[in-house]
Design a protein around this motif. Structure first.
Motif, PDB file in Angstrom:
ATOM      1  N   ASN A  26       0.816  -1.220   0.000  1.00 45.02           N
ATOM      2  CA  ASN A  26       0.000   0.000   0.000  1.00 45.02           C
ATOM      3  C   ASN A  26       0.849   1.269   0.000  1.00 45.02           C
ATOM      4  N   LEU A  27       1.951   1.219  -0.738  1.00 44.37           N
ATOM      5  CA  LEU A  27       2.820   2.387  -0.858  1.00 44.37           C
ATOM      6  C   LEU A  27       2.223   3.365  -1.868  1.00 44.37           C
ATOM      7  N   THR A  28       2.306   4.655  -1.556  1.00 39.74           N
ATOM      8  CA  THR A  28       1.817   5.677  -2.472  1.00 39.74           C
ATOM      9  C   THR A  28       2.789   5.852  -3.636  1.00 39.74           C
ATOM     10  N   PHE A  29       4.062   6.053  -3.297  1.00 40.73           N
ATOM     11  CA  PHE A  29       5.093   6.234  -4.314  1.00 40.73           C
ATOM     12  C   PHE A  29       5.976   4.989  -4.376  1.00 40.73           C
ATOM     13  N   MET A  30       6.593   4.798  -5.508  1.00 42.98           N
ATOM     14  CA  MET A  30       7.477   3.666  -5.707  1.00 42.98           C
ATOM     15  C   MET A  30       8.744   3.890  -4.890  1.00 42.98           C
ATOM     16  N   ASP A  31       8.799   3.268  -3.728  1.00 38.85           N
ATOM     17  CA  ASP A  31       9.926   3.412  -2.820  1.00 38.85           C
ATOM     18  C   ASP A  31      10.908   2.265  -3.083  1.00 38.85           C
ATOM     19  N   ILE A  32      11.919   2.543  -3.895  1.00 45.05           N
ATOM     20  CA  ILE A  32      12.851   1.494  -4.312  1.00 45.05           C
ATOM     21  C   ILE A  32      13.597   0.900  -3.121  1.00 45.05           C
ATOM     22  N   GLU A  33      13.933   1.732  -2.136  1.00 36.06           N
ATOM     23  CA  GLU A  33      14.670   1.221  -0.974  1.00 36.06           C
ATOM     24  C   GLU A  33      13.844   0.211  -0.189  1.00 36.06           C
ATOM     25  N   LYS A  34      12.560   0.521   0.026  1.00 37.35           N
ATOM     26  CA  LYS A  34      11.686  -0.408   0.751  1.00 37.35           C
ATOM     27  C   LYS A  34      11.490  -1.692  -0.030  1.00 37.35           C
ATOM     28  N   ILE A  35      11.291  -1.557  -1.339  1.00 37.66           N
ATOM     29  CA  ILE A  35      11.100  -2.736  -2.172  1.00 37.66           C
ATOM     30  C   ILE A  35      12.371  -3.590  -2.166  1.00 37.66           C
ATOM     31  N   THR A  36      13.540  -2.956  -2.312  1.00 39.58           N
ATOM     32  CA  THR A  36      14.815  -3.675  -2.328  1.00 39.58           C
ATOM     33  C   THR A  36      15.030  -4.438  -1.038  1.00 39.58           C
ATOM     34  N   GLU A  37      14.748  -3.804   0.101  1.00 40.74           N
ATOM     35  CA  GLU A  37      14.938  -4.439   1.405  1.00 40.74           C
ATOM     36  C   GLU A  37      14.029  -5.650   1.559  1.00 40.74           C
ATOM     37  N   ALA A  38      12.771  -5.496   1.140  1.00 41.42           N
ATOM     38  CA  ALA A  38      11.807  -6.599   1.253  1.00 41.42           C
ATOM     39  C   ALA A  38      12.206  -7.764   0.351  1.00 41.42           C
ATOM     40  N   ILE A  39      12.614  -7.451  -0.876  1.00 38.96           N
ATOM     41  CA  ILE A  39      13.000  -8.483  -1.833  1.00 38.96           C
ATOM     42  C   ILE A  39      14.239  -9.227  -1.320  1.00 38.96           C
ATOM     43  N   LYS A  40      15.212  -8.483  -0.804  1.00 43.05           N
ATOM     44  CA  LYS A  40      16.462  -9.071  -0.332  1.00 43.05           C
ATOM     45  C   LYS A  40      16.218 -10.107   0.767  1.00 43.05           C
ATOM     46  N   ASN A  41      15.245  -9.841   1.618  1.00 40.36           N
ATOM     47  CA  ASN A  41      14.989 -10.718   2.758  1.00 40.36           C
ATOM     48  C   ASN A  41      14.040 -11.878   2.459  1.00 40.36           C
ATOM     49  N   ASN A  42      13.350 -11.828   1.310  1.00 39.85           N
ATOM     50  CA  ASN A  42      12.297 -12.813   1.076  1.00 39.85           C
ATOM     51  C   ASN A  42      12.356 -13.537  -0.262  1.00 39.85           C
ATOM     52  N   SER A  43      13.280 -13.167  -1.138  1.00 28.40           N
ATOM     53  CA  SER A  43      13.213 -13.704  -2.492  1.00 28.40           C
ATOM     54  C   SER A  43      14.588 -14.037  -3.043  1.00 28.40           C
ATOM     55  N   ASP A  44      14.591 -14.814  -4.134  1.00 26.27           N
ATOM     56  CA  ASP A  44      15.851 -15.145  -4.794  1.00 26.27           C
ATOM     57  C   ASP A  44      16.013 -14.386  -6.107  1.00 26.27           C
ATOM     58  N   ILE A  45      15.143 -13.412  -6.363  1.00 30.39           N
ATOM     59  CA  ILE A  45      15.297 -12.617  -7.577  1.00 30.39           C
ATOM     60  C   ILE A  45      16.304 -11.494  -7.347  1.00 30.39           C
ATOM     61  N   THR A  46      16.862 -11.001  -8.422  1.00 32.32           N
ATOM     62  CA  THR A  46      17.821  -9.900  -8.347  1.00 32.32           C
ATOM     63  C   THR A  46      17.067  -8.577  -8.389  1.00 32.32           C
ATOM     64  N   PHE A  47      17.199  -7.789  -7.346  1.00 29.06           N
ATOM     65  CA  PHE A  47      16.557  -6.471  -7.334  1.00 29.06           C
ATOM     66  C   PHE A  47      17.428  -5.524  -6.522  1.00 29.06           C
ATOM     67  N   ASN A  48      18.037  -4.559  -7.217  1.00 22.34           N
ATOM     68  CA  ASN A  48      18.913  -3.595  -6.561  1.00 22.34           C
ATOM     69  C   ASN A  48      18.909  -2.300  -7.361  1.00 22.34           C
ATOM     70  N   SER A  49      19.808  -1.403  -7.023  1.00 21.84           N
ATOM     71  CA  SER A  49      19.839  -0.090  -7.689  1.00 21.84           C
ATOM     72  C   SER A  49      20.134  -0.207  -9.186  1.00 21.84           C
ATOM     73  N   ASN A  50      20.794  -1.291  -9.609  1.00 25.18           N
ATOM     74  CA  ASN A  50      21.122  -1.457 -11.024  1.00 25.18           C
ATOM     75  C   ASN A  50      19.888  -1.692 -11.892  1.00 25.18           C
ATOM     76  N   VAL A  51      18.864  -2.315 -11.313  1.00 26.76           N
ATOM     77  CA  VAL A  51      17.654  -2.612 -12.095  1.00 26.76           C
ATOM     78  C   VAL A  51      16.579  -1.544 -11.906  1.00 26.76           C
ATOM     79  N   LYS A  52      16.841  -0.571 -11.033  1.00 26.40           N
ATOM     80  CA  LYS A  52      15.851   0.470 -10.736  1.00 26.40           C
ATOM     81  C   LYS A  52      15.302   1.148 -12.000  1.00 26.40           C
TER      82      LYS A  52
END
Length: 285
Positions: free
Chosen positions: A121-147
């Motif tokens: 339920n984020l209003t704006f695309m918060d890349i830092e929050k998304i990156t942190e969540a992905i890092k802790n829960n997934s095996d996909i690559t998601f970081n500043s390079n793919v932003k």
């Protein structure tokens, strides 16, 4: 590590190449199949490309969109698997191709962060929050390079709107397209709001109650707003935008308990946030 759609080393990441491929097929073939080598001479001529990996990008992109069914390939000749009925039809059909169940894995690194973006339920695309969540829960690559690829794909495919230098969660254009192509929604007909959302999430499973969205919410431990009788910020915003444009009308039937509560951030405090029915008043021009 899962490499996917928004990784520069993976097919599907270069939307500009897809755009060139589609329009070149249309220009050369006039709705007929085009030889692959001839297509490459238009989109990626050797005189313009100085490195082998540049030339390889064309083949990689073409093969990817063939693999997900957007483009046909038969006897070394390619053709479009959809009608090019306007500049936006490329992105509509590309989005739909990626949302076919057999293709979910090929674009998981786009769909999973998008579902977190919507589900949290984020209003704006918060890349830092998304990156942190992905890092802790997934095996996909998601970081500043793919932003930049993530933002480009989300915006181009209609999942977000650009506001200044930020991207806001807003699937309005997707919902309007679905209304235009639906056989179940007619002007001046009324439908339960819950049935309407189920209808659009059936073809767009990243939206509230959709199958991909539900899987990601479970994976990340996010509350399912739809199951709790609430509409996410992104969908609330889209529907309220359509109300203000005169496309739809929302109302609360007095004697019903079957209603949904919209996110209050998208309207004035003195406006009701609970609705049971939606009426289509007109189609978008």
């Amino acid at each position: 590590v899962v490499m996917g759609l928004i990784n520069n080393a993976h097919g599907g990441s270069q939307l500009g190449v897809l755009n060139a491929i589609v329009h070149s097929i249309q220009a050369i073939g006039k709705n007929k199949a085009v030889n692959r080598d001839l297509l490459q001479s238009y989109c990626a001529p050797e005189t313009m490309l100085t490195k082998d990996n540049h030339r390889g990008k064309f083949k990689m992109e073409l093969d990817f969109w063939i693999s997900v069914g957007l483009i046909n390939d038969k006897s070394n000749k390619v053709s479009l698997n959809f009608d090019l009925d306007g500049p936006k039809s490329i992105w509509r059909e590309a989005r739909r191709a990626l949302l076919r169940k057999k293709n979910w894995e090929t674009s998981n690194d786009l769909h999973e962060p998008l579902c977190f973006f919507y589900g949290a339920n984020l209003t704006f695309m918060d890349i830092e929050k998304i990156t942190e969540a992905i890092k802790n829960n997934s095996d996909i690559t998601f970081n500043s390079n793919v932003k930049p690829y993530f933002e480009q794909h989300a915006h181009t495919f209609g999942y977000s709107t650009k506001l200044g230098n930020k991207f806001i969660a807003d699937p309005t254009s997707i919902i309007i397209e679905e209304i235009h192509t639906s056989n179940e929604l007619k002007v001046d007909t009324e439908i339960k709001i819950s049935d309407f959302i189920s209808l659009i999430s059936n073809t767009n499973p990243l939206l509230d109650g959709g199958e991909i969205r539900t899987q990601v919410e479970k994976k990340y431990g996010l509350e399912s707003l739809f199951k709790a009788g609430m509409v996410s910020f992104s969908l609330s915003l889209a529907l309220q935008r359509m109300v203000r444009s005169g496309m739809i009308e929302l109302r609360m039937q007095s004697d019903t308990t079957d209603y949904l509560t919209f996110d209050s951030r998208v309207s004035n405090a003195n406006i009701s946030h609970e609705y049971s029915h939606l009426k289509l008043k007109r189609l978008a021009q």
